[in-house]
Scaffold this active site. Structure first.
Site, PDB file in Angstrom:
ATOM      1  N   ASP A  66      -3.839  -8.286  -7.171  1.00 21.28           N
ATOM      2  CA  ASP A  66      -3.485  -8.752  -5.826  1.00 21.28           C
ATOM      3  C   ASP A  66      -4.303 -10.002  -5.499  1.00 21.28           C
ATOM      4  O   ASP A  66      -5.212  -9.960  -4.670  1.00 21.28           O
ATOM      5  CB  ASP A  66      -3.769  -7.616  -4.834  1.00 21.28           C
ATOM      6  CG  ASP A  66      -3.417  -7.984  -3.407  1.00 21.28           C
ATOM      7  OD1 ASP A  66      -2.670  -8.954  -3.215  1.00 21.28           O
ATOM      8  OD2 ASP A  66      -3.909  -7.296  -2.495  1.00 21.28           O
ATOM      9  N   ASP A 103     -14.718 -12.234 -11.845  1.00 25.79           N
ATOM     10  CA  ASP A 103     -13.386 -12.809 -11.721  1.00 25.79           C
ATOM     11  C   ASP A 103     -12.377 -11.770 -12.185  1.00 25.79           C
ATOM     12  O   ASP A 103     -12.421 -11.311 -13.328  1.00 25.79           O
ATOM     13  CB  ASP A 103     -13.304 -14.068 -12.582  1.00 25.79           C
ATOM     14  CG  ASP A 103     -11.967 -14.791 -12.436  1.00 25.79           C
ATOM     15  OD1 ASP A 103     -10.996 -14.185 -11.958  1.00 25.79           O
ATOM     16  OD2 ASP A 103     -11.894 -15.959 -12.829  1.00 25.79           O
ATOM     17  N   GLY A 104     -11.474 -11.392 -11.292  1.00 33.67           N
ATOM     18  CA  GLY A 104     -10.523 -10.336 -11.617  1.00 33.67           C
ATOM     19  C   GLY A 104      -9.667 -10.630 -12.822  1.00 33.67           C
ATOM     20  O   GLY A 104      -9.248  -9.716 -13.545  1.00 33.67           O
ATOM     21  N   HIS A 124       0.810  -1.213   0.000  1.00 29.51           N
ATOM     22  CA  HIS A 124       0.000   0.000   0.000  1.00 29.51           C
ATOM     23  C   HIS A 124       0.849   1.271   0.000  1.00 29.51           C
ATOM     24  O   HIS A 124       0.425   2.296  -0.542  1.00 29.51           O
ATOM     25  CB  HIS A 124      -0.964  -0.030   1.186  1.00 29.51           C
ATOM     26  CG  HIS A 124      -2.040  -1.053   1.046  1.00 29.51           C
ATOM     27  ND1 HIS A 124      -2.651  -1.670   2.118  1.00 29.51           N
ATOM     28  CD2 HIS A 124      -2.608  -1.593  -0.066  1.00 29.51           C
ATOM     29  CE1 HIS A 124      -3.550  -2.531   1.676  1.00 29.51           C
ATOM     30  NE2 HIS A 124      -3.534  -2.504   0.356  1.00 29.51           N
ATOM     31  N   HIS A 156      -8.665  -7.605  -7.563  1.00 29.75           N
ATOM     32  CA  HIS A 156      -9.028  -8.492  -6.455  1.00 29.75           C
ATOM     33  C   HIS A 156      -9.216  -7.607  -5.222  1.00 29.75           C
ATOM     34  O   HIS A 156      -8.389  -7.590  -4.312  1.00 29.75           O
ATOM     35  CB  HIS A 156      -7.947  -9.549  -6.217  1.00 29.75           C
ATOM     36  CG  HIS A 156      -7.727 -10.477  -7.381  1.00 29.75           C
ATOM     37  ND1 HIS A 156      -7.039 -10.100  -8.514  1.00 29.75           N
ATOM     38  CD2 HIS A 156      -8.118 -11.758  -7.591  1.00 29.75           C
ATOM     39  CE1 HIS A 156      -7.003 -11.122  -9.365  1.00 29.75           C
ATOM     40  NE2 HIS A 156      -7.645 -12.127  -8.826  1.00 29.75           N
ATOM     41  N   GLU A 175     -14.369  -7.705  -7.556  1.00 24.02           N
ATOM     42  CA  GLU A 175     -14.282  -8.746  -6.530  1.00 24.02           C
ATOM     43  C   GLU A 175     -15.198  -9.910  -6.913  1.00 24.02           C
ATOM     44  O   GLU A 175     -16.363  -9.700  -7.246  1.00 24.02           O
ATOM     45  CB  GLU A 175     -14.675  -8.176  -5.167  1.00 24.02           C
ATOM     46  CG  GLU A 175     -14.710  -9.184  -4.039  1.00 24.02           C
ATOM     47  CD  GLU A 175     -13.415  -9.974  -3.886  1.00 24.02           C
ATOM     48  OE1 GLU A 175     -13.490 -11.213  -3.802  1.00 24.02           O
ATOM     49  OE2 GLU A 175     -12.333  -9.336  -3.860  1.00 24.02           O
TER      50      GLU A 175
END
Length: 282
Positions: free
Chosen positions: A166, A145-146, A18, A41, A120
């Protein structure tokens, strides 16, 4: 390895990831033109550190718990400020009760012209994310689905921005999906910035992952490795990595200032190291 965000929110890996995310966003903000962040994600966006999941691991105490009150030299403190401001915005009183995931950190730093696509797959998590951003026209929440988003949502209409990948590493083959997904995405949007997170646990898998990236033909790959302990005899999260594609020209210098300072606070056992390596240049 299961890396569902709720169990690990605010741990050392989240801190490093981050902090880098905020530096990328601050760079994008240097131009007035709008940008879009696509978070493939996204998780639930906000994490209660008193929850059953967070309490089960307690990992946040070795991450944001150590960082929030640490003292840093002025140059480091200035670079950390956007990240810590986002964390403190959720915790107006003393201590840390809640931790912002990447969608909330991104939203905290966005300007009025910028946009967020938070993706997500898990229905309950997507529902929580949708509730968190209810009524926010700058944030679009998508239950998908990412990995599919790397095709369907690129390039964004803004033509500027960042794709954060991620994955939770719940299933085998995530490293292969990272490489394949990046190659597919880069073909559709070669000028975008990409940040790909991965756990440092299976060392052989990481060697193969980096080899595949070098052979991908994608230029400008900066690999960030951050260990908090040496390789364990029992498989465990000894560190985390973040691959940045098309990094801003400012990023490497900023990280050479930030990473040693973060490592002094977050490392738990020697020998442990951090590194920056160009897997591919221009």
């Amino acid at each position: 390895m299961n890396y569902r965000h709720a169990y690990h929110a605010g741990n050392f890996a989240d801190v490093v990831k981050h902090v880098v995310l905020t530096r990328l966003l601050e760079y994008l903000k240097q131009k007035d033109k709008a940008f879009r962040v696509i978070d493939t994600h996204a998780g639930i966006g906000r994490y209660d550190l008193s929850s059953v999941e967070a309490q089960k691991t307690g990992e946040w105490q070795g991450g944001i718990g150590r960082l929030i009150d640490a003292s840093f030299a002025a140059p480091v403190a200035a670079l950390l400020a956007p990240y810590l401001d986002a964390v403190r915005a959720l915790n107006p009183e003393a201590g840390i009760q809640k931790y912002p995931g990447s969608p909330l950190i991104t939203r905290h730093l966005m300007r009025k012209q910028d946009r967020l696509s938070a993706i997500e797959l898990h229905p309950k998590d997507a529902g929580k994310l949708r509730t968190l951003f209810a009524g926010d026209f700058q944030a679009r929440i998508i239950e998908l689905d990412g990995w599919l988003a790397l095709g369907a949502h690129l390039p964004p209409k803004e033509k500027r921005g960042l794709v954060l990948i991620d994955p939770p590493f719940e299933e085998a083959g995530e490293f292969e999906r990272l490489v394949d997904g990046l190659i597919r995405a880069h073909k559709r949007w070669p000028g975008g910035i990409y940040a790909l997170w991965y756990p440092i646990k299976d060392r052989k898998a990481i060697i193969a992952f980096r080899k595949a990236l070098r052979q991908s033909g994608i230029p400008k790959l900066l690999d960030i490795e951050f260990e908090i302990r040496p390789a364990s005899s029992e498989p465990s999260l000894d560190g985390s990595g973040l691959l940045v594609v098309n990094p801003p020209f400012t990023l490497e210098g900023e990280l050479r200032t930030l990473l040693p300072a973060l490592h002094r606070v977050l490392a738990v056992e020697k020998p442990a190291h951090w590194s920056l390596e160009w897997l591919a240049s221009e």
